[in-house]
Write a protein that holds these residues in place. Structure first.
Motif, PDB file in Angstrom:
ATOM      1  N   ALA A 143      48.459  54.839   7.590  1.00  0.00           N
ATOM      2  CA  ALA A 143      48.744  54.170   8.866  1.00  0.00           C
ATOM      3  C   ALA A 143      49.995  54.768   9.510  1.00  0.00           C
ATOM      4  CB  ALA A 143      48.922  52.669   8.641  1.00  0.00           C
ATOM      5  N   ALA A 144      51.022  54.991   8.711  1.00  0.00           N
ATOM      6  CA  ALA A 144      52.270  55.531   9.275  1.00  0.00           C
ATOM      7  C   ALA A 144      52.064  56.966   9.760  1.00  0.00           C
ATOM      8  CB  ALA A 144      53.380  55.478   8.233  1.00  0.00           C
ATOM      9  N   LEU A 145      51.267  57.738   9.025  1.00  0.00           N
ATOM     10  CA  LEU A 145      51.003  59.112   9.458  1.00  0.00           C
ATOM     11  C   LEU A 145      50.188  59.113  10.753  1.00  0.00           C
ATOM     12  CD1 LEU A 145      50.879  62.196   9.227  1.00  0.00           C
ATOM     13  CD2 LEU A 145      49.012  61.940   7.582  1.00  0.00           C
ATOM     14  N   TRP A 146      49.160  58.267  10.788  1.00  0.00           N
ATOM     15  CA  TRP A 146      48.318  58.212  11.990  1.00  0.00           C
ATOM     16  C   TRP A 146      49.138  57.764  13.200  1.00  0.00           C
ATOM     17  CZ3 TRP A 146      44.877  60.168  14.692  1.00  0.00           C
ATOM     18  CH2 TRP A 146      44.198  59.487  15.696  1.00  0.00           C
ATOM     19  N   ASP A 147      50.006  56.766  12.987  1.00  0.00           N
ATOM     20  CA  ASP A 147      50.870  56.287  14.065  1.00  0.00           C
ATOM     21  C   ASP A 147      51.734  57.444  14.598  1.00  0.00           C
ATOM     22  OD1 ASP A 147      52.238  54.093  15.533  1.00  0.00           O
ATOM     23  OD2 ASP A 147      53.945  54.830  14.358  1.00  0.00           O
ATOM     24  N   ASP A 174      64.004  62.331  14.441  1.00  0.00           N
ATOM     25  CA  ASP A 174      62.875  61.677  15.112  1.00  0.00           C
ATOM     26  C   ASP A 174      63.116  61.560  16.618  1.00  0.00           C
ATOM     27  OD1 ASP A 174      60.352  60.319  15.097  1.00  0.00           O
ATOM     28  OD2 ASP A 174      61.428  58.437  15.382  1.00  0.00           O
ATOM     29  N   GLY A 175      62.166  62.049  17.390  1.00  0.00           N
ATOM     30  CA  GLY A 175      62.256  61.958  18.844  1.00  0.00           C
ATOM     31  C   GLY A 175      63.179  63.002  19.451  1.00  0.00           C
ATOM     32  N   ILE A 176      63.888  63.749  18.634  1.00  0.00           N
ATOM     33  CA  ILE A 176      64.836  64.738  19.163  1.00  0.00           C
ATOM     34  C   ILE A 176      64.381  66.155  18.837  1.00  0.00           C
ATOM     35  CG2 ILE A 176      67.250  65.516  19.133  1.00  0.00           C
ATOM     36  CD1 ILE A 176      67.986  62.653  19.023  1.00  0.00           C
ATOM     37  N   THR A 177      64.118  66.415  17.547  1.00  0.00           N
ATOM     38  CA  THR A 177      63.587  67.742  17.196  1.00  0.00           C
ATOM     39  C   THR A 177      62.180  67.650  16.600  1.00  0.00           C
ATOM     40  OG1 THR A 177      64.605  67.656  14.998  1.00  0.00           O
ATOM     41  CG2 THR A 177      65.890  68.704  16.741  1.00  0.00           C
ATOM     42  N   GLY A 178      61.673  66.430  16.430  1.00  0.00           N
ATOM     43  CA  GLY A 178      60.339  66.269  15.858  1.00  0.00           C
ATOM     44  C   GLY A 178      59.998  64.797  15.787  1.00  0.00           C
ATOM     45  N   PHE A 179      59.045  64.459  14.915  1.00  0.00           N
ATOM     46  CA  PHE A 179      58.639  63.059  14.726  1.00  0.00           C
ATOM     47  C   PHE A 179      58.637  62.778  13.231  1.00  0.00           C
ATOM     48  CE2 PHE A 179      57.017  64.386  18.759  1.00  0.00           C
ATOM     49  CZ  PHE A 179      57.139  63.265  19.583  1.00  0.00           C
ATOM     50  N   SER A 180      59.193  61.613  12.844  1.00  0.00           N
ATOM     51  CA  SER A 180      59.177  61.330  11.416  1.00  0.00           C
ATOM     52  C   SER A 180      58.837  59.877  11.137  1.00  0.00           C
ATOM     53  CB  SER A 180      60.512  61.717  10.775  1.00  0.00           C
ATOM     54  OG  SER A 180      61.555  60.966  11.329  1.00  0.00           O
ATOM     55  N   PHE A 181      58.393  59.624   9.903  1.00  0.00           N
ATOM     56  CA  PHE A 181      58.024  58.273   9.475  1.00  0.00           C
ATOM     57  C   PHE A 181      58.456  58.083   8.031  1.00  0.00           C
ATOM     58  CE2 PHE A 181      54.309  59.374   6.826  1.00  0.00           C
ATOM     59  CZ  PHE A 181      54.037  60.662   7.274  1.00  0.00           C
ATOM     60  N   TYR A 182      58.563  56.831   7.614  1.00  0.00           N
ATOM     61  CA  TYR A 182      59.078  56.535   6.264  1.00  0.00           C
ATOM     62  C   TYR A 182      57.987  56.157   5.272  1.00  0.00           C
ATOM     63  CZ  TYR A 182      63.767  56.828   8.023  1.00  0.00           C
ATOM     64  OH  TYR A 182      64.923  57.303   8.566  1.00  0.00           O
ATOM     65  N   ASP A 187      51.059  73.616  18.268  1.00  0.00           N
ATOM     66  CA  ASP A 187      51.989  72.728  18.977  1.00  0.00           C
ATOM     67  C   ASP A 187      52.710  71.792  18.024  1.00  0.00           C
ATOM     68  OD1 ASP A 187      51.244  73.502  21.757  1.00  0.00           O
ATOM     69  OD2 ASP A 187      49.271  72.835  21.043  1.00  0.00           O
ATOM     70  N   MET A 188      52.018  71.438  16.937  1.00  0.00           N
ATOM     71  CA  MET A 188      52.605  70.480  15.992  1.00  0.00           C
ATOM     72  C   MET A 188      52.379  70.969  14.574  1.00  0.00           C
ATOM     73  SD  MET A 188      51.109  67.048  17.697  1.00  0.00           S
ATOM     74  CE  MET A 188      51.082  66.970  19.491  1.00  0.00           C
ATOM     75  N   PHE A 189      53.352  70.674  13.711  1.00  0.00           N
ATOM     76  CA  PHE A 189      53.282  71.146  12.332  1.00  0.00           C
ATOM     77  C   PHE A 189      53.409  69.947  11.395  1.00  0.00           C
ATOM     78  CE2 PHE A 189      54.963  73.108   8.460  1.00  0.00           C
ATOM     79  CZ  PHE A 189      54.081  74.169   8.319  1.00  0.00           C
ATOM     80  N   LEU A 190      52.382  69.735  10.558  1.00  0.00           N
ATOM     81  CA  LEU A 190      52.348  68.529   9.722  1.00  0.00           C
ATOM     82  C   LEU A 190      52.981  68.758   8.347  1.00  0.00           C
ATOM     83  CD1 LEU A 190      48.694  67.314  10.372  1.00  0.00           C
ATOM     84  CD2 LEU A 190      50.792  66.110  11.002  1.00  0.00           C
ATOM     85  N   MET A 191      53.830  67.839   7.944  1.00  0.00           N
ATOM     86  CA  MET A 191      54.429  67.908   6.604  1.00  0.00           C
ATOM     87  C   MET A 191      54.719  66.483   6.120  1.00  0.00           C
ATOM     88  SD  MET A 191      57.000  71.043   5.963  1.00  0.00           S
ATOM     89  CE  MET A 191      57.553  71.362   4.300  1.00  0.00           C
ATOM     90  N   PRO A 192      53.653  65.752   5.727  1.00  0.00           N
ATOM     91  CA  PRO A 192      53.843  64.342   5.345  1.00  0.00           C
ATOM     92  C   PRO A 192      54.188  64.167   3.871  1.00  0.00           C
ATOM     93  CG  PRO A 192      51.511  64.871   5.413  1.00  0.00           C
ATOM     94  CD  PRO A 192      52.234  66.156   5.702  1.00  0.00           C
ATOM     95  N   SER A 193      55.054  65.023   3.330  1.00  0.00           N
ATOM     96  CA  SER A 193      55.277  65.120   1.889  1.00  0.00           C
ATOM     97  C   SER A 193      55.621  63.798   1.202  1.00  0.00           C
ATOM     98  CB  SER A 193      56.401  66.119   1.619  1.00  0.00           C
ATOM     99  OG  SER A 193      56.118  67.355   2.204  1.00  0.00           O
TER     100      SER A 193
END
Ligand code: ADP
Ligand code: GLC
Length: 482
Positions: free
Chosen positions: A426-430, A413-421, A374-380
């Motif tokens: 903490a930002a990844l967990w959020d 973000d919020g349109i085709t996926g979720f992203s953080f800066y 359902d979700m694909f992680l890429m916190p590069s």
């Protein structure tokens, strides 16, 4: 229509013949898109063990190359084939001692292996009497061809009008070696200020010698001109700013199409999303997880390298598996640095029944993970382009990414996926919490995000036109500026 060009395409990886990551995907797909624009593009790569062992559709060429080097003439052979599903020729440089090994990279003499490959590829164009208009070299492995073309090669009229483009796929790997490699290539040149005394830096050489330089996303092109993102080469890149471009990679839509992908348990498209459930169950069975419905399955498919932000993952995954954002499953497929392999193995054995770790390269399992998760992680930490998030979107798995490089250019973000800066746990967990909350509490919103991703155009068409433009500029620059 633009006049057709003869394009000499050099890459250390070309899928399906050899691939460790996205470089291989690009090598197997961009040439086909250039061919569709009418160009005579020919791909050159080394004959690794898989080719020497006999690859379907690949045959040995009845010729012998005598490649001039500082160590004397070195003989090599060649194989030829086609990129599957196309008439794009692929030529393989065969040199048993150099390329017939277990792996593609990782040897003490890599710089010499690829210097030889680059020089031999140019020699092969002469043997088959094919005169390129343009040399397109990828990453440091093919950069020796650019140095040779800009220096020793200019003595031969055959090479005087050949324009050149250098594509940077990853600035983290620069191909630093000893100056002796220039004796080996039989060429004379001055050193660059990026090179320490007695050192050659092939990535820097590519940037310095090519007519036009590009990288694989607009954001990464900007980032690498800063001291934070330039890996020591930002000064040189700013110097070449007028010739530096960013072109997003595309996906090979023949290979990555959920409606026709034979590797899936059930093909599907935007109109038949419910068929994903069958892939989900097949995936859970394949990796030995319980076939629980309706809980989010998160996935990671990646080279296990520090670039990929894996240092952020241990703690959030531990929280996730302990149920802090509700029940969930987690699947990892990857290989690389043993430190990360151990981390995922340990987490998986601790969280048995919820998490599965596949340490290795598994081309057949990857599509099922894209289609069943359902979700694909890429916190590069940094990401020149990234293909994983694009494949995931096309297969209806929603990407959770750090907004850097190509990830910032492809995921909304919020349109085709979720992203953080912030590069922080903490930002990844959020972000994991935001995504799992939407998944659990807003089924319709979730479906919209999936469908938005699936309908985004990641085909090569537009990007190939971008490359065509770079080629024309490069040829013009070479002819008029010299
Ligand atoms: P990179 O080139 O930095 O590795 P990309 O996201 O551009 O990153 O490309 C990664 C490609 O390699 C994708 O096609 C992905 O599916 C594939 N891949 C990475 N690791 C594995 C693995 N262990 N098994 C199968 N495919 C993998
Ligand atoms: C590199 C980068 C990746 C990119 C790929 C293809 O391996 O790490 O971000 O997608 O090259 O250009």
């Amino acid at each position: 229509m633009a006049p057709p060009l003869r394009i000499l395409y050099l890459s250390a990886e070309v899928a399906p013949f050899a691939k460790t990551g996205g470089l291989g995907d690009v090598g197997g797909s961009l040439p086909k898109a250039l061919r569709a624009l009418g160009h005579d593009v020919r791909v050159f790569m080394p004959a690794y063990r898989a080719i020497e062992a006999g690859y379907p559709g690949v045959s040995s060429m009845p010729l012998q190359l005598n490649v001039p080097t500082g160590s004397g003439l070195i003989q090599a052979g060649a194989f030829e084939g086609k990129l599957p599903g196309s008439d794009v020729p692929v030529y393989f440089i065969a040199q048993n001692n150099l390329f017939n090994r277990d792996d593609i990279y990782g040897y003490w003499d890599d710089a010499y292996r690829f210097a030889f490959f680059s020089r031999a590829a140019l020699a092969l164009t002469e043997s088959i009497d094919w005169q390129p208009d343009l040399l397109h070299a990828h990453d440091w492995h093919a950069a020796p061809a650019l140095t040779w073309l800009a220096t020793a090669g200019q003595a031969n009229p055959r090479y005087r009008d050949v324009g050149s483009v250098f594509t940077i796929h990853n600035l983290a790997h620069q191909g630093k070696t000893s100056w002796n490699v220039f004796d080996y290539l039989q060429l004379y040149t001055h050193s660059l200020s990026e090179e320490a005394y007695g050192e050659v830096n092939f990535m820097a050489r590519g940037i310095y010698h090519a007519n036009i330089v590009n990288t694989v996303s607009p954001s990464y092109a900007r980032e690498i001109m800063t001291p934070e993102g330039g890996a020591g080469l930002d000064g040189l890149l700013r110097y070449r700013q007028g010739d530096l471009h960013g072109i997003l990679n595309g996906l090979d839509y023949d290979d990555w199409n959920p409606a026709t992908d034979q590797r899936l348990a059930a093909p599907f498209d935007a109109g038949t999303l419910e068929a994903r459930d069958e892939n989900r169950r097949a995936l859970q069975a394949a990796v030995g997880l319980p076939q629980t419905p309706d809980i989010p399955i998160l996935a990671l498919i990646s080279r296990l390298d520090w670039q990929k932000g894996l240092d952020l993952m241990g703690y959030p995954i531990h929280l996730l598996m302990n149920g802090y954002s509700g029940p969930a499953q987690f699947i990892v497929l990857g290989t690389g640095n043993p430190q990360y392999e151990n981390m995922f193995n340990q987490l998986a054995s601790y969280h048995q029944g919820k998490m599965a770790a596949y340490i290795g390269y598994h081309a057949e399992l990857a599509p099922l993970i894209y289609a069943g998760s359902d979700m694909f992680l890429m916190p590069s930490l940094f990401e020149p382009c990234g293909l994983g998030q694009m494949i995931a979107m096309r297969y209806g798995s929603v990407p959770l990414v750090r907004a850097t490089g190509g990830l910032a250019d492809t995921v909304r973000d919020g349109i085709t996926g979720f992203s953080f800066y912030d590069f922080s746990t903490a930002a990844l967990w959020d972000t994991i919490q935001r995504a799992t909350y939407t998944y659990n509490a807003d089924k319709e919103g979730w479906r919209r995000i999936q469908l938005n991703g699936m309908s985004t155009d990641f085909s090569w068409q537009r990007s190939a036109q971008g490359y065509q433009q770079l080629y024309q500029w490069a040829v013009a620059q070479k002819r008029y500026r010299g």
